[in-house]
Design an enzyme around this catalytic site. Sequence first.
Site, short mmCIF file in Angstrom:
data_model
loop_
_atom_site.label_atom_id
_atom_site.label_comp_id
_atom_site.label_asym_id
_atom_site.label_seq_id
_atom_site.Cartn_x
_atom_site.Cartn_y
_atom_site.Cartn_z
N ASP A 128 -16.24 -23.09 -1.67
CA ASP A 128 -16.88 -23.17 -0.36
C ASP A 128 -17.22 -21.79 0.19
OD1 ASP A 128 -16.73 -26.12 1.04
OD2 ASP A 128 -15.29 -25.85 -0.58
N GLN B 186 -11.13 -37.10 -2.35
CA GLN B 186 -12.50 -36.89 -2.83
C GLN B 186 -12.61 -37.02 -4.34
OE1 GLN B 186 -10.86 -34.81 -0.69
NE2 GLN B 186 -12.26 -33.93 0.82
N LYS C 283 -11.32 -26.42 -2.01
CA LYS C 283 -10.50 -27.51 -1.50
C LYS C 283 -9.02 -27.24 -1.77
CE LYS C 283 -11.66 -30.40 0.31
NZ LYS C 283 -11.72 -30.54 1.80
#
EC number: 5.3.1.23
Length: 387
Positions: free
Chosen positions: A253, A212, A264
Site C-alpha cells: 500500500d 480478504q 496488510k
Amino acid sequence: MADQHAQSHEENRPTEIPAIRWDEPPEGPVLVLLDQTRLPAEEVELVCTDAPALVEAIRTLAVRGAPLLGIAGAYGVALAAARGFEVDDAADALASARPTAVNLSHGVRRAQAAHRAALVAGGDQKQAAEAALAAARALHKEDAEASARMAEHGLALLDELLPGGNHRILTHCNTGALVSGGEGTAFAVALAAHRAGRLRRLWVDETRPLLQGARLTAYEAARSGMAYTLLTDNAAGSLFSAGEVDAVLIGADRIAADGSVANKVGSYPLAVLARYHHVPFIVVAPVTTVDPDTLDGASIEVEQRAGHEVTELTAPQVPVAGAEAGGGIPVAPLGTQAYNPAFDVTPPELVTAIVTEEGAVSPVTTEALAELCARSRRVVGGQVDHP
C-alpha cells in the site's frame, strides 16, 4: 448517493463484472463499483453518484487495494466535476479516506491537476470535467498495462530464483483483479505462473480480521482454475517448517524511500518467517506505490480501524443467526479493547525483491529505488509526473 444491484453470472468462470467502471446513464454520470464486501456470496454493483458516496465505499472497503484506490480516487474527482460539485473539496475528502495507501492520493491529485490545468488554460467547467475524466481513464489504462508487465517481470524473477517451476507460493490479503485496472500485482504473478504450468500450489492466508484472502483471493483463484489451499494466518509457520513454501508474494500500500513496505497487517510476520527459512519474500507493486516523500518505515502512517472488526464476526453478505447483514456476532466480552492496525511495515532488509512494471529491485536499497523512480518519470498532461 449510492445504490446496489446484483448481477448473476455462470459459476467457475472469471468474473465479467469489472472492479470499477465509469457509466453515463440518462440521469447523469456515475461511478460503478463491484462491492467487495459482498463477495464471494454475491456479485453486487454499488453505484456512486457523488464523492461522499465514494469516500464511504472506500472506508468500508467496498473498493480497496492500492492501485484500484488510485483509479477510484481519480474517477471520484471526475465525478465531482461532471456533477457540478466543488472539486477541490471532493479531492481533499477522497485523498484522506484511507491514509496509508499512497496510490489513492496520487490518483486524486492527478485528476485534480488535470481539471485545474484545463481551467487555467481557459476551458469551461465541462471541458475541465472532461480533462479530469481523461486523466482517470489514462491512469486506469496505465495500471492495466503495468499489471501485465509486473506479471512478466515477477514470473521471470521466480524462475530465476526457483529453477524448474512447480512453484508453491504463499500470498497474503488480496492482490488480483479486484485491486487493479488489470489482473493485479502479486496475484498476477501467481496467475502467470499458473498459465505457464509452473504453479504447483497457491497458499492463501485467510487474512484476519476481514478475511480478504478467504473471501477475495480464494474467489479469484477458484475463478481462474488455480490449485489453491486456504489456511488460517497463524498456520503459516507450520507450512514453512514443513518446507512447503517456495516463495512469498505480497502487494503493498506504500513503499517508503528506503524500501520499507507497508502492506496488510500480517505481512511482516511472513517476512520474518521467510528470512528464517531462507525463502524469497517478494513485493509486487506499481511504481506509483513508491513514495519518495516518505523517508522510512517509521514515517508511514498506519491506519487504525474500528475495534468491532476484531471483537465481532461480521456478516457482510447475508443474515446469520444472531446478526443482521452488515452486523456482527460478538466473540469477545462486552467492552473489550481491540488493537486493529490495517497494515504493518516490513523493513527493506527482509525484502528479497520489489517487482514493479519497470523491473525488479534487488537488493532493496534507497539508491536502487530512487533510480527506479527516476527511470519511470513520464510526461502527463504536459507536466513531468513523479510517481
